[in-house]
Design a protein around this motif. Structure first.
Motif, mmCIF file in Angstrom:
data_model
loop_
_atom_site.group_PDB
_atom_site.id
_atom_site.type_symbol
_atom_site.label_atom_id
_atom_site.label_comp_id
_atom_site.label_asym_id
_atom_site.label_seq_id
_atom_site.Cartn_x
_atom_site.Cartn_y
_atom_site.Cartn_z
ATOM 1 N N TYR A 172 33.497 75.674 -49.540
ATOM 2 C CA TYR A 172 32.885 74.394 -49.177
ATOM 3 C C TYR A 172 31.397 74.412 -49.529
ATOM 4 O O TYR A 172 30.876 73.459 -50.119
ATOM 5 C CB TYR A 172 33.108 74.138 -47.685
ATOM 6 C CG TYR A 172 32.534 72.852 -47.191
ATOM 7 C CD1 TYR A 172 33.198 71.647 -47.403
ATOM 8 C CD2 TYR A 172 31.329 72.824 -46.497
ATOM 9 C CE1 TYR A 172 32.680 70.461 -46.943
ATOM 10 C CE2 TYR A 172 30.799 71.639 -46.032
ATOM 11 C CZ TYR A 172 31.475 70.465 -46.255
ATOM 12 O OH TYR A 172 30.958 69.279 -45.799
ATOM 13 N N TRP A 176 29.443 72.051 -52.446
ATOM 14 C CA TRP A 176 28.304 71.167 -52.211
ATOM 15 C C TRP A 176 27.072 71.628 -52.964
ATOM 16 O O TRP A 176 26.267 70.806 -53.409
ATOM 17 C CB TRP A 176 28.024 71.026 -50.728
ATOM 18 C CG TRP A 176 29.032 70.106 -50.112
ATOM 19 C CD1 TRP A 176 30.050 70.436 -49.283
ATOM 20 C CD2 TRP A 176 29.137 68.692 -50.334
ATOM 21 N NE1 TRP A 176 30.793 69.329 -48.983
ATOM 22 C CE2 TRP A 176 30.248 68.244 -49.605
ATOM 23 C CE3 TRP A 176 28.416 67.772 -51.082
ATOM 24 C CZ2 TRP A 176 30.655 66.908 -49.598
ATOM 25 C CZ3 TRP A 176 28.815 66.447 -51.074
ATOM 26 C CH2 TRP A 176 29.913 66.025 -50.338
ATOM 27 N N ARG A 179 27.590 70.315 -56.455
ATOM 28 C CA ARG A 179 27.365 68.853 -56.529
ATOM 29 C C ARG A 179 25.886 68.521 -56.496
ATOM 30 O O ARG A 179 25.433 67.613 -57.191
ATOM 31 C CB ARG A 179 28.092 68.147 -55.385
ATOM 32 C CG ARG A 179 29.585 68.149 -55.633
ATOM 33 C CD ARG A 179 30.305 67.119 -54.932
ATOM 34 N NE ARG A 179 29.781 65.779 -55.185
ATOM 35 C CZ ARG A 179 30.236 64.704 -54.567
ATOM 36 N NH1 ARG A 179 31.199 64.818 -53.683
ATOM 37 N NH2 ARG A 179 29.743 63.525 -54.818
ATOM 38 N N ARG A 180 25.120 69.234 -55.659
ATOM 39 C CA ARG A 180 23.671 68.995 -55.601
ATOM 40 C C ARG A 180 22.999 69.352 -56.930
ATOM 41 O O ARG A 180 22.113 68.639 -57.381
ATOM 42 C CB ARG A 180 23.042 69.788 -54.464
ATOM 43 C CG ARG A 180 23.162 69.067 -53.132
ATOM 44 C CD ARG A 180 22.480 69.826 -52.044
ATOM 45 N NE ARG A 180 23.619 70.352 -51.285
ATOM 46 C CZ ARG A 180 23.679 71.496 -50.672
ATOM 47 N NH1 ARG A 180 22.678 72.312 -50.685
ATOM 48 N NH2 ARG A 180 24.738 71.877 -50.024
#
Length: 187
Positions: A172, A176, A179-180
């Protein structure tokens, strides 16, 4: 409580490998334990012994190569909940809990462990050889503990479950973070 720990241990073994746990319980009990399991009771013990022996050898040899791991994971991902439920039913024959509950717990636990293996396979682009040997060892130990020493088997299963939860959190966080980075690169 002992039966639940034994069920968890056997189901965890089914979440690691499929054929090896079924072969071991058949060999430990001379094929008579298979006759008590609903799905396996209708098949001849000699046919089951032959099939589980071939599947176990296939698992042992194919899991050492990356392509073999990938092919095995497809079958193991689909069949692990069924085999986990079978292992749960086979081990928990004396428990007062309903059979459907033990089958559900066993199937779900096996599926979770199989999903963790698939996740690490894709994250690492193939499992290293030492991890595959560790899986084989853990599978055999968990099945033996399910029948002979449920407390250590249950403890190992809970450690593996903690590892599965920790892995999910890492994935997880990696997702993220990726994605950032992608959104910063687009900006």
């Amino acid at each position: 409580m002992i039966d639940i720990l034994a069920t968890l241990s056997a189901s965890a073994a089914a979440g690691i490998r499929i054929g090896i746990p079924l072969l071991i319980i058949g060999l430990l009990h001379g094929g008579q334990l298979w006759s008590k399991v609903p799905l396996l009771a209708h098949i001849s013990p000699s046919v089951l012994l032959g099939f589980f022996s071939i599947w176990s050898l296939l698992e042992l040899f194919a899991s050492k190569k990356r392509l073999g791991q990938r092919v095995l994971q497809i079958f193991e991902l689909l069949l692990s909940p069924i085999v986990g439920a079978i292992m749960g039913l086979a081990v928990s024959s004396t428990t007062s809990a309903p059979n459907w509950l033990m089958a559900c717990i066993g199937g779900l636990l096996a599926l979770v462990f199989q999903l963790v293996q698939v996740g690490w396979f894709y994250r690492l682009r193939g499992l290293p050889l030492w991890a595959v040997f560790l899986q084989d060892f853990l599978c055999v130990v968990l099945v033996l503990f399910a029948f002979n020493a449920p407390w250590p088997g249950g403890l190992i299963t809970f450690v593996l479950l903690w590892f599965a939860i920790h892995s999910a959190k890492q994935w997880y966080d990696w997702y993220w973070q990726y994605r950032r980075q992608r959104s910063k690169a687009r900006s």
